[in-house]
Design a protein around this motif. Structure first.
Motif, PDB file in Angstrom:
ATOM      1  N   ASP A   1       0.876  -1.163   0.000  1.00  0.00           N
ATOM      2  CA  ASP A   1       0.000   0.000   0.000  1.00  0.00           C
ATOM      3  C   ASP A   1       0.916   1.215   0.000  1.00  0.00           C
ATOM      4  OD1 ASP A   1      -2.790   1.345   0.685  1.00  0.00           O
ATOM      5  OD2 ASP A   1      -1.290   2.218   2.033  1.00  0.00           O
TER       6      ASP A   1
ATOM      7  N   ASP B   1       1.178   3.192   3.253  1.00  0.00           N
ATOM      8  CA  ASP B   1       1.872   2.417   4.274  1.00  0.00           C
ATOM      9  C   ASP B   1       3.374   2.387   3.998  1.00  0.00           C
ATOM     10  OD1 ASP B   1       1.627   0.146   6.501  1.00  0.00           O
ATOM     11  OD2 ASP B   1       2.962  -0.612   4.941  1.00  0.00           O
TER      12      ASP B   1
ATOM     13  N   SER C   1       3.877  -1.988  13.571  1.00  0.00           N
ATOM     14  CA  SER C   1       2.660  -1.199  13.411  1.00  0.00           C
ATOM     15  C   SER C   1       2.048  -1.275  12.017  1.00  0.00           C
ATOM     16  CB  SER C   1       2.933   0.266  13.778  1.00  0.00           C
ATOM     17  OG  SER C   1       3.936   0.816  12.923  1.00  0.00           O
ATOM     18  N   SER C   2       2.755  -1.873  11.061  1.00  0.00           N
ATOM     19  CA  SER C   2       2.205  -1.989   9.708  1.00  0.00           C
ATOM     20  C   SER C   2       1.344  -3.239   9.589  1.00  0.00           C
ATOM     21  CB  SER C   2       3.334  -2.049   8.679  1.00  0.00           C
ATOM     22  OG  SER C   2       2.803  -2.288   7.385  1.00  0.00           O
ATOM     23  N   GLN C   3       0.249  -3.117   8.840  1.00  0.00           N
ATOM     24  CA  GLN C   3      -0.594  -4.267   8.546  1.00  0.00           C
ATOM     25  C   GLN C   3      -0.176  -4.937   7.239  1.00  0.00           C
ATOM     26  OE1 GLN C   3      -4.909  -3.453   9.284  1.00  0.00           O
ATOM     27  NE2 GLN C   3      -4.174  -1.524  10.157  1.00  0.00           N
TER      28      GLN C   3
ATOM     29  N   GLY D   1       0.376  -6.902  11.835  1.00  0.00           N
ATOM     30  CA  GLY D   1       0.037  -5.701  12.584  1.00  0.00           C
ATOM     31  C   GLY D   1      -0.067  -5.974  14.068  1.00  0.00           C
TER      32      GLY D   1
ATOM     33  N   THR E   1      -4.448  -4.510  18.414  1.00  0.00           N
ATOM     34  CA  THR E   1      -5.313  -3.340  18.214  1.00  0.00           C
ATOM     35  C   THR E   1      -4.529  -2.361  17.357  1.00  0.00           C
ATOM     36  OG1 THR E   1      -6.320  -3.615  20.409  1.00  0.00           O
ATOM     37  CG2 THR E   1      -6.639  -1.501  19.308  1.00  0.00           C
ATOM     38  N   ASP E   2      -4.837  -2.314  16.076  1.00  0.00           N
ATOM     39  CA  ASP E   2      -4.048  -1.494  15.156  1.00  0.00           C
ATOM     40  C   ASP E   2      -4.306  -0.011  15.380  1.00  0.00           C
ATOM     41  OD1 ASP E   2      -2.556  -3.392  13.488  1.00  0.00           O
ATOM     42  OD2 ASP E   2      -4.530  -4.112  12.898  1.00  0.00           O
TER      43      ASP E   2
ATOM     44  N   ASP F   1      -4.037   2.349  13.017  1.00  0.00           N
ATOM     45  CA  ASP F   1      -4.736   2.911  11.851  1.00  0.00           C
ATOM     46  C   ASP F   1      -4.342   4.365  11.572  1.00  0.00           C
ATOM     47  OD1 ASP F   1      -6.182   0.567  11.264  1.00  0.00           O
ATOM     48  OD2 ASP F   1      -7.636   1.039  12.833  1.00  0.00           O
ATOM     49  N   THR F   2      -3.075   4.585  11.406  1.00  0.00           N
ATOM     50  CA  THR F   2      -2.585   5.913  11.048  1.00  0.00           C
ATOM     51  C   THR F   2      -1.356   5.759  10.166  1.00  0.00           C
ATOM     52  OG1 THR F   2      -1.801   8.054  11.880  1.00  0.00           O
ATOM     53  CG2 THR F   2      -1.123   6.096  13.088  1.00  0.00           C
ATOM     54  N   HIS F   3      -1.164   6.747   9.291  1.00  0.00           N
ATOM     55  CA  HIS F   3       0.049   6.813   8.478  1.00  0.00           C
ATOM     56  C   HIS F   3       0.914   8.003   8.889  1.00  0.00           C
ATOM     57  CE1 HIS F   3      -1.367   3.615   5.869  1.00  0.00           C
ATOM     58  NE2 HIS F   3      -2.513   4.249   5.731  1.00  0.00           N
TER      59      HIS F   3
ATOM     60  N   SER G   1      -7.187   0.984  23.055  1.00  0.00           N
ATOM     61  CA  SER G   1      -6.286   1.899  22.354  1.00  0.00           C
ATOM     62  C   SER G   1      -4.870   1.866  22.898  1.00  0.00           C
ATOM     63  CB  SER G   1      -6.828   3.335  22.485  1.00  0.00           C
ATOM     64  OG  SER G   1      -6.884   3.716  23.841  1.00  0.00           O
TER      65      SER G   1
END
Length: 288
Positions: A37, A40, A118-120, A229, A232-233, A235-237, A283
């Motif tokens: 991605d 990402d 932290s990457s999915q 990942g 609990t991801d 979800d930020t770049h 979180s």
């Protein structure tokens, strides 16, 4: 000798481009690969560039400390002796195993290392997603100058380990022959390490040799499809948030506690630990 790693960066970039291009030619059997991605990957590259910039100054501190320790000990291991290099290889790899394991089992260390998980996605760019707080790395190698390894040798061993590990961050290589899988850390073993599946958590800490995981009971093979990942991801770049989100979460958790003993326990226990009766907030303290 730390510059060896910097010299490898152009080759990292070329291999990354080649891997990215390879995803345009997937066969029917490769439909379940996560691939790339661009956002990402951009985040991973930003984290890598930041890590390199910060390490320019930090390495000076590390070299100074290693040199001071080396001067304190009467021990000297001859770099002209082949046995010294064999000992260096195993010593560095064992130091990496324990650094990596503690980085998952102690939250204050995890706050730095979580960046890498932290990457999915799981590709060569993920290998470049590195911490902006590298100070947790050096202590696990302090014993090596004291044991008689010259500081430049320690830095060189750290560099070749990281160069090797770059190549195992890929979905494009399946399982290797069984004798290789039995001894070396492979893409298959390291995919497991990056999995957030329950059975993959806190497994396969190896740098180059997977024998440490087998010896210390932290090995598991790749079975169920790996979900990359955190549990609990985030979800930020945003690179800044990626770099520091766990420090912020840890700070909030510590502030809520009244007991200094509990505060210290929160920092030193694993990222999933909570005092009895308290639940883990979605979180914070995500594991990978």
């Amino acid at each position: 000798m730390a510059e060896v790693l910097y010299y490898a960066i152009p080759f990292f970039v070329l291999l990354l481009v080649a891997e990215y291009a390879s995803f345009r030619h997937l066969g029917d059997d490769d439909d379940d690969l996560v691939g790339y991605d661009l956002r990402d990957t951009g985040t991973s590259l930003s984290m890598g560039i930041g890590n390199v910039a910060i390490n320019v100054g930090w390495k000076l501190v590390v070299v100074t400390v290693y040199a001071a320790l080396y001067e304190l000990t009467p021990l000297r291991l001859d770099p002209h002796n082949p046995l010294t290099w064999i000992a260096l290889f195993f010593a560095d790899d064992l130091a990496y195993y324990w650094f990596h394991r503690v980085s998952h089992e102690s939250r204050v260390f995890w706050a730095s290392h979580v960046v890498h998980h932290s990457s999915q996605h799981y590709n060569l760019s993920t290998a470049l997603r590195q911490t902006w707080v590298p100070m947790t790395y050096a202590p696990f190698w302090l014993w090596m100058p004291l044991a008689g390894f010259a500081p430049w040798m320690v830095l060189l061993a750290q560099a070749w380990s990281l160069i090797y590990q770059f190549g195992i961050h890929t979905e494009r290589i399946g399982r290797l022959p069984r004798p290789v899988e039995a001894v070396l850390n492979t893409p298959s073993h390291h995919r497991v390490h990056h999995g957030s599946n329950a059975q993959y958590l806190d497994k396969n800490y190896a740098g180059i040799l997977v024998i440490w995981d087998r010896l210390f009971g932290t090995f598991t093979g790749e079975g169920e499809r790996v979900r990359y990942g955190l549990t609990t991801d985030i979800d930020t770049h945003n690179p800044v948030r990626v770099a520091f989100h766990e420090y912020v979460a840890l700070w909030h958790d510590v502030r809520r506690e009244r007991s200094w003993r509990t505060r210290a326990a929160l920092a030193m226990h694993g990222p999933g630990w909570r005092p009895e009766g308290e639940e883990l907030e979605p979180s914070s303290a995500a594991r990978g």
